[in-house]
Design a protein around this motif. Sequence first.
Motif, short mmCIF file in Angstrom:
data_model
loop_
_atom_site.label_atom_id
_atom_site.label_comp_id
_atom_site.label_asym_id
_atom_site.label_seq_id
_atom_site.Cartn_x
_atom_site.Cartn_y
_atom_site.Cartn_z
N LEU A 79 34.10 18.28 4.15
CA LEU A 79 32.89 18.63 3.42
C LEU A 79 32.32 17.42 2.70
N TRP A 123 29.32 19.37 -2.10
CA TRP A 123 29.12 20.65 -1.41
C TRP A 123 28.89 21.81 -2.36
N TRP A 142 25.21 23.00 -2.90
CA TRP A 142 24.40 23.39 -1.74
C TRP A 142 23.26 24.35 -2.07
N ARG A 200 23.92 10.74 -0.56
CA ARG A 200 25.19 11.42 -0.39
C ARG A 200 26.34 10.46 -0.63
#
Length: 85
Positions: free
Chosen positions: A3, A7, A10, A83
């Motif tokens: 992941l 996460w 989300w 990210r």
Amino acid sequence: MKLVHDWKDWPKWTSTWFEAAAVAFFSTIILAPEVILQVWAVIPDELRSEIPQSWLKWIGVVLIVGGSIAKLIEQPWLGCKGREK
């Protein structure tokens, strides 16, 4: 499979919003097409006349493509850059 580090965020991702809207749109078309017709009937005539009917078939595609594009764009409200770890 691993992941992404954020996460848990989300629900805040713009791509999630686009994808949820696309699922809702396509599900409504499949399961309750009369709802789409009712919504279309409620839109004022002036606005309906401005929307070419040929555009209507592209709504779902635009939502899916928008979700993919949103994954590439920095979303500062998430509190991180991209990210990165």
